[in-house]
Design a protein around this motif. Structure first.
Motif, PDB file in Angstrom:
ATOM      1  N   MET A  79     -44.693  15.681 -14.141  1.00  0.00           N
ATOM      2  CA  MET A  79     -43.810  15.863 -15.428  1.00  0.00           C
ATOM      3  C   MET A  79     -44.049  14.772 -16.303  1.00  0.00           C
ATOM      4  O   MET A  79     -43.678  13.533 -15.867  1.00  0.00           O
ATOM      5  CB  MET A  79     -42.571  16.186 -15.176  1.00  0.00           C
ATOM      6  N   ASP A  80     -44.465  15.001 -17.581  1.00  0.00           N
ATOM      7  CA  ASP A  80     -44.278  13.858 -18.512  1.00  0.00           C
ATOM      8  C   ASP A  80     -42.929  13.636 -19.121  1.00  0.00           C
ATOM      9  O   ASP A  80     -42.837  12.575 -19.375  1.00  0.00           O
ATOM     10  CB  ASP A  80     -45.208  14.386 -19.766  1.00  0.00           C
ATOM     11  N   THR A  81     -42.090  14.567 -19.030  1.00  0.00           N
ATOM     12  CA  THR A  81     -40.531  14.377 -19.379  1.00  0.00           C
ATOM     13  C   THR A  81     -39.731  15.037 -18.623  1.00  0.00           C
ATOM     14  O   THR A  81     -39.777  15.921 -18.085  1.00  0.00           O
ATOM     15  CB  THR A  81     -40.507  15.100 -20.874  1.00  0.00           C
ATOM     16  N   ILE A  82     -38.798  14.213 -18.304  1.00  0.00           N
ATOM     17  CA  ILE A  82     -37.895  14.453 -17.441  1.00  0.00           C
ATOM     18  C   ILE A  82     -36.398  14.252 -17.938  1.00  0.00           C
ATOM     19  O   ILE A  82     -35.958  13.514 -18.657  1.00  0.00           O
ATOM     20  CB  ILE A  82     -37.594  13.447 -16.212  1.00  0.00           C
ATOM     21  N   GLU A  83     -35.803  15.623 -17.915  1.00  0.00           N
ATOM     22  CA  GLU A  83     -34.358  15.760 -18.729  1.00  0.00           C
ATOM     23  C   GLU A  83     -33.217  15.643 -17.333  1.00  0.00           C
ATOM     24  O   GLU A  83     -33.134  16.227 -16.653  1.00  0.00           O
ATOM     25  CB  GLU A  83     -34.225  17.215 -19.205  1.00  0.00           C
ATOM     26  N   LEU A  84     -32.311  14.799 -17.745  1.00  0.00           N
ATOM     27  CA  LEU A  84     -31.077  14.244 -17.026  1.00  0.00           C
ATOM     28  C   LEU A  84     -29.999  14.866 -17.664  1.00  0.00           C
ATOM     29  O   LEU A  84     -29.747  14.392 -18.810  1.00  0.00           O
ATOM     30  CB  LEU A  84     -31.249  12.992 -16.513  1.00  0.00           C
ATOM     31  N   GLN A  85     -29.094  15.595 -17.209  1.00  0.00           N
ATOM     32  CA  GLN A  85     -27.699  16.003 -17.676  1.00  0.00           C
ATOM     33  C   GLN A  85     -26.794  14.880 -17.347  1.00  0.00           C
ATOM     34  O   GLN A  85     -26.456  14.733 -16.138  1.00  0.00           O
ATOM     35  CB  GLN A  85     -27.325  17.406 -17.496  1.00  0.00           C
ATOM     36  N   MET A  86     -26.338  13.972 -18.007  1.00  0.00           N
ATOM     37  CA  MET A  86     -25.171  12.990 -17.681  1.00  0.00           C
ATOM     38  C   MET A  86     -23.955  13.784 -17.677  1.00  0.00           C
ATOM     39  O   MET A  86     -23.564  14.223 -18.523  1.00  0.00           O
ATOM     40  CB  MET A  86     -25.441  11.838 -18.704  1.00  0.00           C
ATOM     41  N   PRO A  87     -23.195  13.141 -16.819  1.00  0.00           N
ATOM     42  CA  PRO A  87     -21.929  13.778 -16.461  1.00  0.00           C
ATOM     43  C   PRO A  87     -20.738  12.881 -17.523  1.00  0.00           C
ATOM     44  O   PRO A  87     -19.653  13.242 -17.482  1.00  0.00           O
ATOM     45  CB  PRO A  87     -21.467  13.588 -15.197  1.00  0.00           C
ATOM     46  N   ASP A  88     -21.367  12.096 -18.222  1.00  0.00           N
ATOM     47  CA  ASP A  88     -20.390  11.132 -18.929  1.00  0.00           C
ATOM     48  C   ASP A  88     -21.023  10.928 -20.226  1.00  0.00           C
ATOM     49  O   ASP A  88     -22.182  10.327 -20.372  1.00  0.00           O
ATOM     50  CB  ASP A  88     -20.144   9.686 -18.020  1.00  0.00           C
ATOM     51  N   GLU A  89     -20.374  11.249 -21.179  1.00  0.00           N
ATOM     52  CA  GLU A  89     -21.094  11.132 -22.820  1.00  0.00           C
ATOM     53  C   GLU A  89     -21.230   9.399 -22.990  1.00  0.00           C
ATOM     54  O   GLU A  89     -22.055   9.213 -23.942  1.00  0.00           O
ATOM     55  CB  GLU A  89     -20.014  11.726 -23.714  1.00  0.00           C
ATOM     56  N   ASN A  90     -20.532   8.642 -22.374  1.00  0.00           N
ATOM     57  CA  ASN A  90     -20.855   6.978 -22.552  1.00  0.00           C
ATOM     58  C   ASN A  90     -21.962   6.621 -22.044  1.00  0.00           C
ATOM     59  O   ASN A  90     -22.443   5.681 -22.367  1.00  0.00           O
ATOM     60  CB  ASN A  90     -19.648   6.441 -22.033  1.00  0.00           C
ATOM     61  N   ILE A  91     -22.879   7.425 -21.454  1.00  0.00           N
ATOM     62  CA  ILE A  91     -24.076   6.868 -20.670  1.00  0.00           C
ATOM     63  C   ILE A  91     -25.078   7.341 -21.638  1.00  0.00           C
ATOM     64  O   ILE A  91     -25.113   8.412 -22.007  1.00  0.00           O
ATOM     65  CB  ILE A  91     -24.272   7.832 -19.343  1.00  0.00           C
ATOM     66  N   ASP A  92     -26.165   6.437 -21.979  1.00  0.00           N
ATOM     67  CA  ASP A  92     -27.077   6.498 -22.899  1.00  0.00           C
ATOM     68  C   ASP A  92     -28.385   6.491 -22.082  1.00  0.00           C
ATOM     69  O   ASP A  92     -28.357   5.791 -21.008  1.00  0.00           O
ATOM     70  CB  ASP A  92     -26.972   6.352 -24.234  1.00  0.00           C
ATOM     71  N   ARG A  93     -29.520   6.368 -22.590  1.00  0.00           N
ATOM     72  CA  ARG A  93     -30.588   6.232 -22.230  1.00  0.00           C
ATOM     73  C   ARG A  93     -31.042   4.959 -22.075  1.00  0.00           C
ATOM     74  O   ARG A  93     -31.347   4.524 -20.834  1.00  0.00           O
ATOM     75  CB  ARG A  93     -31.990   6.843 -23.187  1.00  0.00           C
ATOM     76  N   GLU A  94     -30.679   4.164 -22.824  1.00  0.00           N
ATOM     77  CA  GLU A  94     -30.933   2.793 -22.638  1.00  0.00           C
ATOM     78  C   GLU A  94     -29.976   1.777 -21.653  1.00  0.00           C
ATOM     79  O   GLU A  94     -30.469   1.293 -20.848  1.00  0.00           O
ATOM     80  CB  GLU A  94     -30.181   1.710 -24.223  1.00  0.00           C
ATOM     81  N   ALA A  95     -28.564   2.375 -21.449  1.00  0.00           N
ATOM     82  CA  ALA A  95     -27.692   1.978 -20.405  1.00  0.00           C
ATOM     83  C   ALA A  95     -28.256   2.390 -19.133  1.00  0.00           C
ATOM     84  O   ALA A  95     -28.460   1.503 -18.147  1.00  0.00           O
ATOM     85  CB  ALA A  95     -26.496   2.604 -20.615  1.00  0.00           C
ATOM     86  N   LEU A  96     -28.886   3.585 -18.993  1.00  0.00           N
ATOM     87  CA  LEU A  96     -29.637   4.059 -17.638  1.00  0.00           C
ATOM     88  C   LEU A  96     -30.709   3.163 -17.193  1.00  0.00           C
ATOM     89  O   LEU A  96     -30.954   2.806 -16.239  1.00  0.00           O
ATOM     90  CB  LEU A  96     -29.931   5.569 -17.902  1.00  0.00           C
ATOM     91  N   HIS A  97     -31.333   2.975 -18.458  1.00  0.00           N
ATOM     92  CA  HIS A  97     -32.596   1.984 -18.151  1.00  0.00           C
ATOM     93  C   HIS A  97     -32.251   0.666 -17.809  1.00  0.00           C
ATOM     94  O   HIS A  97     -32.844   0.026 -16.714  1.00  0.00           O
ATOM     95  CB  HIS A  97     -33.517   1.987 -19.378  1.00  0.00           C
ATOM     96  N   GLU A  98     -31.278  -0.006 -18.304  1.00  0.00           N
ATOM     97  CA  GLU A  98     -30.726  -1.198 -17.983  1.00  0.00           C
ATOM     98  C   GLU A  98     -30.231  -1.162 -16.506  1.00  0.00           C
ATOM     99  O   GLU A  98     -30.329  -2.456 -15.861  1.00  0.00           O
ATOM    100  CB  GLU A  98     -29.899  -2.037 -18.873  1.00  0.00           C
ATOM    101  N   ALA A  99     -29.296  -0.264 -16.015  1.00  0.00           N
ATOM    102  CA  ALA A  99     -28.820  -0.336 -14.952  1.00  0.00           C
ATOM    103  C   ALA A  99     -29.853  -0.073 -13.977  1.00  0.00           C
ATOM    104  O   ALA A  99     -29.763  -0.884 -12.705  1.00  0.00           O
ATOM    105  CB  ALA A  99     -27.723   1.033 -15.014  1.00  0.00           C
ATOM    106  N   SER A 100     -30.952   0.575 -14.219  1.00  0.00           N
ATOM    107  CA  SER A 100     -31.865   0.837 -13.172  1.00  0.00           C
ATOM    108  C   SER A 100     -32.559  -0.429 -12.800  1.00  0.00           C
ATOM    109  O   SER A 100     -32.839  -1.026 -11.720  1.00  0.00           O
ATOM    110  CB  SER A 100     -32.772   1.945 -13.417  1.00  0.00           C
ATOM    111  N   CYS A 101     -32.799  -1.086 -14.033  1.00  0.00           N
ATOM    112  CA  CYS A 101     -33.559  -2.665 -13.997  1.00  0.00           C
ATOM    113  C   CYS A 101     -32.653  -3.458 -13.177  1.00  0.00           C
ATOM    114  O   CYS A 101     -33.164  -4.458 -12.634  1.00  0.00           O
ATOM    115  CB  CYS A 101     -33.997  -3.021 -15.292  1.00  0.00           C
ATOM    116  N   SER A 102     -31.219  -3.393 -13.329  1.00  0.00           N
ATOM    117  CA  SER A 102     -30.411  -4.453 -12.558  1.00  0.00           C
ATOM    118  C   SER A 102     -30.787  -4.496 -11.155  1.00  0.00           C
ATOM    119  O   SER A 102     -30.466  -5.480 -10.265  1.00  0.00           O
ATOM    120  CB  SER A 102     -29.006  -3.974 -12.785  1.00  0.00           C
ATOM    121  N   LEU A 103     -31.228  -3.253 -10.594  1.00  0.00           N
ATOM    122  CA  LEU A 103     -31.836  -3.459  -9.119  1.00  0.00           C
ATOM    123  C   LEU A 103     -32.611  -4.335  -8.739  1.00  0.00           C
ATOM    124  O   LEU A 103     -32.858  -4.657  -7.447  1.00  0.00           O
ATOM    125  CB  LEU A 103     -32.248  -1.947  -8.809  1.00  0.00           C
ATOM    126  N   TYR A 104     -33.557  -4.741  -9.761  1.00  0.00           N
ATOM    127  CA  TYR A 104     -34.518  -5.427  -9.456  1.00  0.00           C
ATOM    128  C   TYR A 104     -34.542  -7.010 -10.115  1.00  0.00           C
ATOM    129  O   TYR A 104     -35.323  -7.868 -10.234  1.00  0.00           O
ATOM    130  CB  TYR A 104     -36.172  -5.077  -9.924  1.00  0.00           C
TER     131      TYR A 104
END
Length: 366
Positions: A1-26
């Motif tokens: 899949m070229d694009t994955i759509e995620l339904q976030m349960p919280d309106e405060n979560i955006d794409r940038e925050a999800l990216h940064e949080a994922s990167c924090s694991l590394y």
């Protein structure tokens, strides 16, 4: 899949925050700007990233201000950060009456305003009537979110809007209308007993027509019976009192010490026409029973030994409204005779920072 759509349960979560949080694991650490902390906190809470959550907490502790306090407070409630919630509430108690802005008034919702107004820790610089005035402006901004103008124009525009509304309603109290009912729980926290014993304040309350008459009648009755009892029985208080303020019954008032220079002011007309002089000199705060000779409708002023239950609080705030100095007393019983002076606070050897806000809570004893 070229694009994955995620339904976030919280309106405060955006794409940038999800990216940064994922990167924090590394990464060992990451930089969280204050403007991004709410989104990062929401994302870290969803992903259960405890280290990122703790980093968000530290950023919030260091950056609470008029621009961030409400968003931090609401986020702390949503994500269970009790420490941040308490810190933000204290900031609002310290600043709501001292440096309130249009932007801050717009952001405070009904539940939060109710909690702030109900607290005896609210730093009131002036008298209880000032709390009512602030609430009126806040309610106007909640009802008119598109209003724009200078802060100096907010009060006259508020008065004009409610005056027009009152004419259209033909006398119905605004808080009993469909628009006004939502604000009832907030205005019920007003300490009307300490507002209507001032003639000008009582007139404003009646002219505004916001509050139901049923709120005022019991207060007027109490005020009338109190002076009668004082005049005819000379019993203003029980002999033994366990002083506390659990239900928010104290009168809140305050003043300011701008520098380490001698100054004084007077709190007038409380506890059956008794005037209390507050003096600051040589790092001491002194209460004195006023000897000013003036006419009163009831001759209870200065006729006999008087008692006051009070709690004195001092606060200094930095540029962002955070406390850098605090000092307070517990509730104390203070006896004063005519012209007597008693020291109530000693600031010697204290790391005092001016400007100092001086707030006092007086309990109405009868």
């Amino acid at each position: 899949m070229d694009t994955i759509e995620l339904q976030m349960p919280d309106e405060n979560i955006d794409r940038e925050a999800l990216h940064e949080a994922s990167c924090s694991l590394y990464r060992d650490s990451m930089l969280i700007p204050p403007g991004r902390v709410v989104a990062m906190l929401a994302t870290a809470s969803m992903l259960q990233l405890d280290e990122v959550i703790q980093q968000c907490v530290e950023v919030m502790k260091e950056t609470v201000s008029a621009q961030t306090v409400c968003s931090y407070y609401y986020s702390a409630e949503s994500y269970g950060l009790l420490t941040i919630r308490t810190m933000c509430l204290q900031w609002l108690l310290d600043n709501m009456m001292t440096q309130c802005s249009e932007g801050l008034l717009r952001e405070v919702n009904l539940d939060l305003m109710k909690e702030v107004i109900a607290s005896s820790e609210l730093l009131v610089m002036g008298v209880e009537m000032d709390v009512y005035t602030m609430l009126k402006k806040w309610m106007f901004l909640q009802l008119q979110p598109t209003w724009r103008g200078l802060l100096s124009a907010l009060f006259p525009d508020t008065d004009s809007w409610f005056a027009k509304y009152r004419r259209d309603l033909e006398g119905t109290p605004f808080l009993e209308t469909e628009q006004g009912r939502a604000f009832l729980p907030v205005f019920q926290q007003l300490r009307l007993a300490y507002i209507i014993w001032d003639l000008m304040s009582a007139r404003v309350i009646h002219q505004d027509g916001l509050t139901p008459a049923a709120w005022l009648c019991p207060v007027y009755k109490e005020h009338w019976l109190g002076p009668l009892q004082a005049e005819q029985t000379r019993k203003l208080w029980p002999m033994d009192v366990y002083v506390s303020d659990p239900q928010g019954n104290s009168m809140r008032c305050g003043g300011q010490l701008h520098s380490d220079k001698q100054c004084r002011w007077q709190w007038e007309g409380f506890n059956f026409s008794w005037d209390l002089v507050v003096c600051y000199a040589n790092q001491h705060i002194i209460f004195r029973c006023s000897t000013r000779n003036k006419s009163r409708s009831l001759g209870v002023t200065l006729l006999w030994h008087r008692k006051v239950a009070f709690c004195l609080r001092l606060s200094s705030l930095d540029r962002d409204g955070r406390a850098v100095f605090r000092k307070r007393t517990e509730y104390l019983m203070l006896s004063l005779r005519k012209s007597q002076e008693l020291e109530v606070m000693n600031l010697e050897k204290q790391d005092v920072v001016f400007l100092i806000y001086v707030a006092c809570n007086f309990l109405y004893l009868h």
